[in-house]
Scaffold this motif. Structure first.
Motif, PDB file in Angstrom:
ATOM      1  N   ARG A 101      47.358  39.172  36.252  1.00  0.00           N
ATOM      2  CA  ARG A 101      47.993  39.212  37.569  1.00  0.00           C
ATOM      3  C   ARG A 101      48.873  40.447  37.734  1.00  0.00           C
ATOM      4  O   ARG A 101      48.942  41.033  38.821  1.00  0.00           O
ATOM      5  CB  ARG A 101      48.825  37.950  37.772  1.00  0.00           C
ATOM      6  CG  ARG A 101      47.980  36.700  37.957  1.00  0.00           C
ATOM      7  CD  ARG A 101      48.827  35.500  38.246  1.00  0.00           C
ATOM      8  NE  ARG A 101      47.999  34.316  38.417  1.00  0.00           N
ATOM      9  CZ  ARG A 101      48.472  33.111  38.670  1.00  0.00           C
ATOM     10  NH1 ARG A 101      49.785  32.945  38.750  1.00  0.00           N
ATOM     11  NH2 ARG A 101      47.667  32.087  38.822  1.00  0.00           N
ATOM     12  N   ASN A 118      46.766  43.256  38.706  1.00  0.00           N
ATOM     13  CA  ASN A 118      46.351  43.128  40.104  1.00  0.00           C
ATOM     14  C   ASN A 118      47.466  43.545  41.057  1.00  0.00           C
ATOM     15  O   ASN A 118      47.226  44.255  42.048  1.00  0.00           O
ATOM     16  CB  ASN A 118      45.941  41.686  40.402  1.00  0.00           C
ATOM     17  CG  ASN A 118      44.594  41.327  39.802  1.00  0.00           C
ATOM     18  OD1 ASN A 118      43.790  42.213  39.489  1.00  0.00           O
ATOM     19  ND2 ASN A 118      44.338  40.038  39.625  1.00  0.00           N
ATOM     20  N   ARG A 174      46.376  35.020  44.257  1.00  0.00           N
ATOM     21  CA  ARG A 174      45.883  36.330  44.720  1.00  0.00           C
ATOM     22  C   ARG A 174      45.656  36.351  46.227  1.00  0.00           C
ATOM     23  O   ARG A 174      46.160  37.249  46.925  1.00  0.00           O
ATOM     24  CB  ARG A 174      44.614  36.709  43.960  1.00  0.00           C
ATOM     25  CG  ARG A 174      44.884  37.092  42.504  1.00  0.00           C
ATOM     26  CD  ARG A 174      43.597  37.365  41.750  1.00  0.00           C
ATOM     27  NE  ARG A 174      42.864  38.488  42.301  1.00  0.00           N
ATOM     28  CZ  ARG A 174      41.637  38.866  41.900  1.00  0.00           C
ATOM     29  NH1 ARG A 174      41.042  38.181  40.938  1.00  0.00           N
ATOM     30  NH2 ARG A 174      41.047  39.897  42.446  1.00  0.00           N
ATOM     31  N   GLY A 208      40.637  38.256  46.140  1.00  0.00           N
ATOM     32  CA  GLY A 208      40.358  37.137  45.243  1.00  0.00           C
ATOM     33  C   GLY A 208      39.464  36.071  45.842  1.00  0.00           C
ATOM     34  O   GLY A 208      39.181  35.075  45.181  1.00  0.00           O
TER      35      GLY A 208
END
Length: 486
Positions: free
Chosen positions: A298, A301, A382, A456
């Motif tokens: 994460r 991301n 996400r 996502g």
């Protein structure tokens, strides 16, 4: 006899018996003479109490138990010897004189025989001695002081109790197996909890008490430890145990040690079992590892998203001040979205939370401009970040150029579960009452962020329409991936 009991033998020879209630030795009855010979010929402590005056006679073995009251008590009344414990002795000697013998394996006294109080223990028998017509002449006692043995047994018992306490307080399961058949001699509560509470195992072999481990090879392991004297150690060992609420099978992971127990000559007499159920611990470790990987994923991301936001903002902003303001606002939205995710628990939030977060920033409580409606849908982390940024961009554009730039403008925001198979997330942003809308010649960074859709998700689509009465934005995405944690 003198050689066997030299001290008391001398006392028998030298004492002026004619001055005692017993009279001269040559006048003693056959019973007294016989028992005197027996007593002086024995190494075991022996005592005689004779005649109505209860005169005390004893050998060297008994003299050692008299402490510093020997030799003064010899030939004196029995009360003079044990006056400090007479309340305990008197009933026993009286019973003997009444013809009733007494025997005890352990009687405890607090004696002052050496000038100070001391706890003592004796094994003894008081036997009445009768003449041929049945009259009680006195009492004969064979005895042993067992104070040292009692102290040793007490010490051993205390040590054992301490060991048992340590075993009971141990967070792991502990059991003691004895003999070549591995019979349970002891098990603590943690061991019972591990194998299943309610089993009766003490006095039973492992094969009898925990029969399900036989086919898993544990008896062979125990046999090898017992025969070789080599311990067995295993980590994360998978064991099937009938430990469920109804005795059903459960698979557990345990850390296990079989340690041989030896006698003084070194031979193996049993096995100490130490077992720790680590099923939950290992599962937690796996969850922590998974969480660590997930957090790393994460973080990558989010760094990529921040990089993209910064790139878009700096590339299209007319000046540094505007770029700084836009970048600060967008990163603030990203931060607030993260807070919402954490508040939602385990990396998820809801659409309603994100909408409420946006309206709290851009709406006016005194004159509401938003009409928001939709189910309380869970959203994965996400796509929740993407949706937060998209809602912020739409609201920011509305404040600058659209419905929120004038007092009469309104925004209708709706979301729902749609699609023929009800497998889609659908959202509508409809502005009205604002200035006339004209489609821009090129898309700015904000519109490109909106058009990128929900990160996502699968099959995410964004459609923006520039109607004369206001912008309309339609967002759809696959519902399963919309709600999935990545």
């Amino acid at each position: 006899m003198t050689a066997t009991n030299p001290d008391c033998g001398r006392l028998f020879r030298d004492l002026d018996w004619s001055s005692t209630p017993l009279g001269p030795m040559d006048g003693w009855g056959v019973e007294l003479k016989t028992l005197t010979n027996v007593m002086l010929g024995s190494l075991q402590p022996m005592l005689m109490v004779w005649g109505p005056s209860q005169i005390t006679l004893y050998n060297d073995g008994y003299a050692a138990m008299c402490g510093n009251r020997h030799p003064h008590a010899f030939g004196k009344p029995f009360h003079d010897l044990w006056h400090d414990i007479w309340d305990q002795v008197e009933p026993i000697i009286t019973a003997a004189y009444n013809g009733h013998g007494t025997a005890m394996d352990d009687i405890q006294f607090t004696m002052h025989r050496n000038g100070y109080p001391e706890e003592t223990h004796f094994a003894f028998s008081y036997t009445p001695v009768r003449d041929p017509w049945g009259t009680v002449l006195g009492m004969f006692c064979a005895c042993s002081e067992i104070t040292a043995q009692v102290a040793m047994a007490r010490k051993e018992r205390t040590q054992r109790e301490r060991f048992m306490q340590v075993f009971e307080l141990n967070p792991g399961g502990i059991a003691m197996l004895v003999g070549p058949d591995h019979t349970f001699d002891y098990a603590n509560e943690q061991y019972y909890a591990m194998i299943g509470v309610g089993r009766e195992i003490i006095g039973k072999t492992v094969a009898e008490a925990v029969s399900e481990v036989v086919r898993q090879g544990f008896i062979k392991i125990l046999d090898n430890v017992y025969s070789t004297g080599e311990p067995f150690i295993a980590k994360n060992l998978s064991v099937e145990l009938n430990r469920g609420p109804e005795g059903e099978m459960q698979t557990r992971l345990i850390d296990l040690v079989y340690q041989p127990m030896r006698s003084e000559d070194g031979s193996v007499t049993g096995i100490l079992v130490q077992a720790q159920d680590v099923t939950q611990l290992r599962a937690e470790e796996e969850r922590q590892t998974l969480l660590s990987h997930e957090l790393g994923h994460r973080l990558k991301n989010q760094l990529a998203m921040v990089q993209a936001i910064a790139s878009q903002t700096l590339r299209t902003a007319p000046d540094i001040a505007t770029a700084r303001k836009r970048l600060s606002d967008r990163i603030s939205v990203l931060s607030d979205a993260h807070d919402t995710i954490l508040e939602g628990g385990r990396g998820s939030s809801t659409v309603r939370q994100l909408v409420g977060q946006m309206t709290a920033l851009h709406d006016d409580l005194a004159n509401p401009r938003f009409a928001a409606s939709g189910p309380d849908l869970r959203i994965g982390s996400r796509p929740s970040l993407s949706l937060s940024l998209i809602l912020h961009e739409l609201a920011t554009n509305a404040v600058k150029y659209g419905a929120l730039s004038v007092a009469s403008g309104r925004i209708d925001l709706r979301w729902r579960v749609g699609g023929v198979q009800r497998n889609l997330f659908e959202l509508e942003w409809i502005e009205s009452g604002g200035p006339a809308v004209v489609a821009p010649a090129t898309n700015g960074s904000g519109m490109r962020l909106i058009s990128a859709g929900l990160n996502g998700t699968a099959d995410s689509h964004v459609k923006v329409e520039y109607h004369h009465e206001g912008i309309r934005c339609f967002i759809t995405a696959d519902l399963e991936t919309f709600q999935k944690e990545h």
